[in-house]
Design a protein around this motif. Structure first.
Motif, PDB file in Angstrom:
ATOM      1  N   ILE A  68       0.843  -1.206   0.000  1.00 25.02           N
ATOM      2  CA  ILE A  68       0.000   0.000   0.000  1.00 25.02           C
ATOM      3  C   ILE A  68       0.875   1.251   0.000  1.00 25.02           C
ATOM      4  O   ILE A  68       0.437   2.318  -0.416  1.00 25.02           O
ATOM      5  CB  ILE A  68      -0.951  -0.010   1.209  1.00 25.02           C
ATOM      6  N   TRP A  97      -3.290  -0.742  -4.732  1.00 29.39           N
ATOM      7  CA  TRP A  97      -3.366  -0.615  -3.274  1.00 29.39           C
ATOM      8  C   TRP A  97      -4.686  -1.031  -2.665  1.00 29.39           C
ATOM      9  O   TRP A  97      -4.719  -1.432  -1.508  1.00 29.39           O
ATOM     10  CB  TRP A  97      -3.007   0.798  -2.844  1.00 29.39           C
ATOM     11  N   ILE A  98      -5.787  -0.976  -3.424  1.00 26.94           N
ATOM     12  CA  ILE A  98      -7.061  -1.315  -2.790  1.00 26.94           C
ATOM     13  C   ILE A  98      -7.145  -2.797  -2.413  1.00 26.94           C
ATOM     14  O   ILE A  98      -7.538  -3.118  -1.293  1.00 26.94           O
ATOM     15  CB  ILE A  98      -8.248  -0.825  -3.653  1.00 26.94           C
ATOM     16  N   GLY A 150      -5.293  -3.369   0.801  1.00 31.10           N
ATOM     17  CA  GLY A 150      -5.985  -2.772   1.945  1.00 31.10           C
ATOM     18  C   GLY A 150      -7.185  -3.595   2.352  1.00 31.10           C
ATOM     19  O   GLY A 150      -7.436  -3.816   3.540  1.00 31.10           O
ATOM     20  N   PRO A 159      -7.088  -0.167   9.039  1.00 29.46           N
ATOM     21  CA  PRO A 159      -5.775   0.459   9.159  1.00 29.46           C
ATOM     22  C   PRO A 159      -5.906   1.944   8.794  1.00 29.46           C
ATOM     23  O   PRO A 159      -6.496   2.262   7.755  1.00 29.46           O
ATOM     24  CB  PRO A 159      -4.929  -0.267   8.122  1.00 29.46           C
ATOM     25  N   PHE A 219      -3.969   4.196   7.642  1.00 24.55           N
ATOM     26  CA  PHE A 219      -3.420   4.711   6.388  1.00 24.55           C
ATOM     27  C   PHE A 219      -4.268   4.294   5.196  1.00 24.55           C
ATOM     28  O   PHE A 219      -4.429   5.040   4.248  1.00 24.55           O
ATOM     29  CB  PHE A 219      -1.973   4.248   6.210  1.00 24.55           C
ATOM     30  N   PHE A 220      -4.860   3.095   5.279  1.00 21.56           N
ATOM     31  CA  PHE A 220      -5.696   2.632   4.174  1.00 21.56           C
ATOM     32  C   PHE A 220      -6.984   3.435   4.110  1.00 21.56           C
ATOM     33  O   PHE A 220      -7.404   3.889   3.044  1.00 21.56           O
ATOM     34  CB  PHE A 220      -5.994   1.144   4.343  1.00 21.56           C
ATOM     35  N   LEU A 260      -8.267   5.862   1.115  1.00 21.31           N
ATOM     36  CA  LEU A 260      -9.565   5.676   0.463  1.00 21.31           C
ATOM     37  C   LEU A 260     -10.352   6.977   0.452  1.00 21.31           C
ATOM     38  O   LEU A 260     -10.903   7.387  -0.574  1.00 21.31           O
ATOM     39  CB  LEU A 260     -10.374   4.621   1.211  1.00 21.31           C
TER      40      LEU A 260
END
Lengths: 526, 328
Positions: free
Chosen positions: A479, A495-496, A499, B150, B152-153, B157
């Motif tokens: 990520i 990155w999705i 995550g 998390p 940072f995620f 988003l």
């Protein structure tokens, strides 16, 4: 709800199930017979309660999926974790440029034909006057041919004004004044031969000048120059190009003597009056950020590695680190908490003060500083990973020590412990057969919940670039690419997925942990 | 009561002393090559002191030339008076930098906490009073999802959706481009506008644990005998829950919220860094990553003090709020 209520409920439920079977067995057992009621072991009871909790089962299912995905997926995947992929990319490189000369150019044989005189000559050409003066000199302007003038002082030609350009065959040799003068004069008057410096030249209709049978130079309005100095353009190529330009073609194809075809792209820029010739060349590049496809279901990352495979290996790293950290932390916590709880007194005092101190150590700043130091010392990524686990484990034990101590303190006062003492069991047996098994449920719950937290911590550190490092993959450092705003905006597939996997795993650990807690000890509410 | 408080404070001071020693030990344990490299880099910046001067300054401030114990006392002697030296990365005294940036972190923390309380407590009570019903499951799972997210995620988003796709907010920073031209009132609004996303992130991440805590404690209270008595008396369910149960749930809630008050000063390291908010979290993150030893030391001690203060406040509050504890 108390434990007894729940137990009774369980027993009642079981009774219901049993009644159906029992009707067939009624003859075998009398109504007061114990065997009429099936009794379950504590383990089976826990399992039953756990599986009745739908949310916890979903958590467990997600976890099983994650383990299969990470540990088996990596083996099944056709690619390896750091396998690079390439693609051939067509890039247009500027190859040559063509200018059509529409302005007069000048060539001087004498220094007196300088730019000021050139400008005067220009004016005279426009005015069509055969003579002009500048300073104390009088210049004679003679129209030698179409768009070709010579400038003379006192009968000696000192300069030329021309639009057709005479260039040598190899493009490099500078032609002398007399040759240019004679050549241009001949060409603009449609003559086929001329003589300069005692040598004979012939010109064909395309403006090719030959000397003694070999090509000497060309006369043309088009100036073709190569973009890089190591390219020598042949006359043949130039002719083909110029005919393409005069046909207003956008693509130019050329076959050389060996029959190899080259493709070029022609672009005319009206502002600069230049045609630029671009050659398409295939270059082999890393297949970075390629879109999801059949070959790469989740595309490739910035290094041209298969994203799905990286995710599998990343999951392996994240889960392994999570487990090892929890094992280290729990091991330390059980030993120290157990000592503290069982012995009490000054041992308890000392250990609990150590726990207090460890509670106050700011773990995140500490790990960030150590990460920065390891960055500066360029520690090997593998060793780094080991350090990371040790540090996280070493910082994680105080909570578990407190929990174990609290449990043991309360269990010590239970009647059954008094009973073990009264029956004269050895200390070892009392601790390991009777005390520890009763702490284990709490430990399993705290480990399950703790795993989620550890995975988030590891991912956060890797995200910051201070945890697991390239070439190893971890969900966090995958990520990390999102710090590049271009990736954030354009490449969701980088990155999705990582995550979402991270979120699901942590959520699943928490759900399963909650379910386990309820199953182990119905008295405790979530 | 006073005796209890004094005892707790003294223990806290002792723990702080030991923790500072450990932090000092960590600094001393840094490889010499790392420290020397940093000093060498600093000395090569234009207008900087020479390498020897840097090393000398370091030795003077941290007692590097002395033994670990006496060095520690030299450092702590300076630290007690608030003198943590000059920051290497920000080139101003550590305390000055701290004063400049702490404000925005505290505002952010306070707003987050208000939202957290307003959202978590009512939802926690609803979940507890509707145990094993749909609303309970939904609230519990949402709370767990928040805990599992998390930071940072989630922040990335939100940035993708609200900054890139919808274009409602800026990707980075606390102030807009035309901040200087705005009137004071609008400047405050502008800053508030830039804090919307960071605060959403902080609230969503932190609201879950308080919600679960409220629910657990409410359930605990609801299973008490006096609640059964209240119901048996024929009180309305509303009165039972909000008059008898909720007040008793407040005891653990007040202690845990009180205990988290010092945490308002610690800043949000990840969120601030991701959103480019110049608070204590981002400033100290940059300092730590860039090997700013004076600032890192200060930040570690600062966080240790906040943790201790939090524990102290919740312990004392517990004794103050709950009469049962005071008697025993």
């Amino acid at each position: 709800m108390s434990q007894n209520d729940d137990l009774n409920k369980d027993i009642n439920n079981m009774g219901k199930v049993e009644t159906e079977d029992a009707t067939t067995r009624n003859e075998e057992y009398s109504i007061g017979d114990d065997r009429r009621v099936k009794s379950l072991s504590p383990g089976a009871l826990v399992r039953r309660r756990f599986f009745r909790n739908r949310v916890a089962v979903i958590g467990l299912a997600i976890l099983i999926f994650m383990f299969v995905f990470s540990f088996i997926g990596g083996v099944v995947s056709p690619y390896s974790q750091d396998q690079l992929f390439y693609r051939n990319e067509k890039t247009s490189k500027s190859y040559a440029s063509v200018t059509k000369n529409d302005k007069y150019r000048y060539m001087a044989d004498d220094a007196s034909f300088d730019s000021v005189v050139q400008a005067q000559a220009m004016l005279a050409i426009v005015k069509k006057s055969p003579q002009f003066t500048f300073g104390d000199k009088t210049f004679n302007l003679t129209e030698e041919g179409k768009d070709f003038y010579s400038v003379a002082v006192n009968g000696k030609v000192i300069g030329l004004c021309y639009k057709e350009i005479f260039s040598s065959a190899d493009g490099a040799t500078k032609l002398d004044f007399a040759t240019v003068y004679a050549g241009l004069k001949a060409y603009t008057n449609q003559a086929t031969t001329f003589n300069a410096d005692g040598k004979d030249y012939t010109i064909d209709s395309d403006g090719v000048v030959s000397k003694g049978g070999s090509e000497f130079g060309y006369i043309s309005k088009y100036v073709v120059s190569a973009s890089s100095s190591d390219v020598i353009l042949s006359k043949d190529w130039k002719d083909a190009l110029i005919s393409a330009i005069s046909n207003d073609d956008e693509v130019f194809k050329y076959k050389n003597e060996k029959g190899v075809e080259f493709n070029y792209e022609l672009n005319y820029s009206p502002a600069k009056l230049i045609w630029s010739v671009k050659q398409e060349k295939e270059t082999r590049v890393y297949d970075m950020y390629s879109q999801p496809s059949f070959k790469h279901p989740l595309g490739t990352d910035k290094n041209g590695m298969d994203m799905l495979t990286r995710l599998m290996y990343g999951g392996r790293v994240s889960l392994t680190i999570g487990f090892l950290v929890e094992i280290i932390a729990t091991g330390l916590g059980v030993i120290l908490g157990g000592l503290s709880g069982y012995f009490g007194g000054w041992v308890d005092m000392v250990i609990m003060r150590i726990v207090d101190v460890f509670y106050c150590i700011p773990s995140m700043p500490l790990i960030i500083i150590l990460g920065a130091v390891m960055d500066a010392l360029k520690v090997d990524p593998m060793i780094r990973m080991v350090y990371l686990m040790l540090i996280l484990g070493f910082l994680g034990w105080p909570g578990i020590a407190r929990l174990v101590r609290g449990q043991i303190l309360s269990l010590r006062e239970q009647e059954y412990m008094t009973a073990t003492e009264a029956t004269g069991l050895s200390v070892k047996r009392r601790i390991f057969r009777h005390l520890v098994p009763n702490v284990i449920p709490q430990l399993i719950v705290s480990m399950t919940m703790g795993l989620g937290g550890t995975i988030i911590t590891e991912a956060t550190l890797s995200f910051l670039g201070l945890g697991v490092k390239f070439p190893f993959a971890s969900w966090g450092n995958i990520i990390n690419d999102v710090n590049n705003t271009f990736v954030l905006t354009n490449y969701w597939f980088i990155w999705i997925p990582a995550g979402v996997l991270l979120l699901l795993t942590v959520l699943a650990f928490n759900l399963a942990g909650d379910g386990l807690r309820d199953a182990f000890d119905p008295r405790m509410n979530r | 009561m006073r005796k209890y408080i004094i005892k707790r404070v003294l223990i806290s001071v002792l723990i702080l002393f030991v923790v500072s020693f450990l932090i000092y030990l960590l600094m001393r344990m840094l490889p010499t090559s790392y420290v020397e490299n940093l000093a060498r880099q600093k000395s090569q910046q234009p207008g900087s002191k020479s390498f020897e001067e840097w090393m000398h300054q370091l030795s003077a401030a941290y007692g590097m030339d002395k033994g670990i114990v006496s060095g520690f006392f030299i450092w702590i002697g300076h630290a007690i008076t608030g003198n943590f030296g000059d920051s290497w990365y920000y080139t101003i005294p550590v305390i000055d930098k701290f004063k400049n940036v702490i404000g925005v972190s505290v505002y952010m923390g306070v707003i987050t906490m208000i939202f957290e309380i307003v959202i978590a407590i009512p939802l926690g009570i609803i979940a507890a009073t509707h145990q094993y019903q749909t609303s309970d499951y939904v609230i519990s799972i949402v709370a767990l999802a928040g805990i599992s997210l998390p930071t940072f995620f989630f922040a990335s988003l939100l940035k993708l959706v609200f900054c890139v796709k919808l274009g409602w907010f800026d990707l980075y920073g606390l102030v807009g481009r035309n901040f200087e031209q705005l009137s004071t009132g609008k400047q405050i609004l502008d800053m508030g506008y830039h804090l919307v996303l960071p605060i959403i992130v902080l609230v969503v991440i932190s609201v879950g644990s308080l919600m679960r805590y409220t629910r657990t404690n409410m359930l605990e209270v609801l299973s008490q005998d006096y609640i059964r008595t209240a119901r048996a008396k024929g009180l309305s369910e509303k009165k039972v829950i909000y008059h008898h149960a909720f007040r008793n749930t407040l005891i653990p809630l007040v202690t845990i919220i009180g205990g988290s008050l010092p945490g308002l000063f610690s800043g949000a390291l990840i969120t601030e860094t991701l959103f480019g908010i110049n608070g204590i979290g981002m400033v100290s993150y940059n300092a730590m990553v860039n090997g700013d030893i004076p600032f890192s030391m200060f930040y570690m001690v600062f966080i240790a003090i906040l943790t201790l203060a939090g524990n102290l406040i919740s312990d004392i509050l517990y004794a103050v709020v709950d009469p049962r504890v005071r008697v025993s």
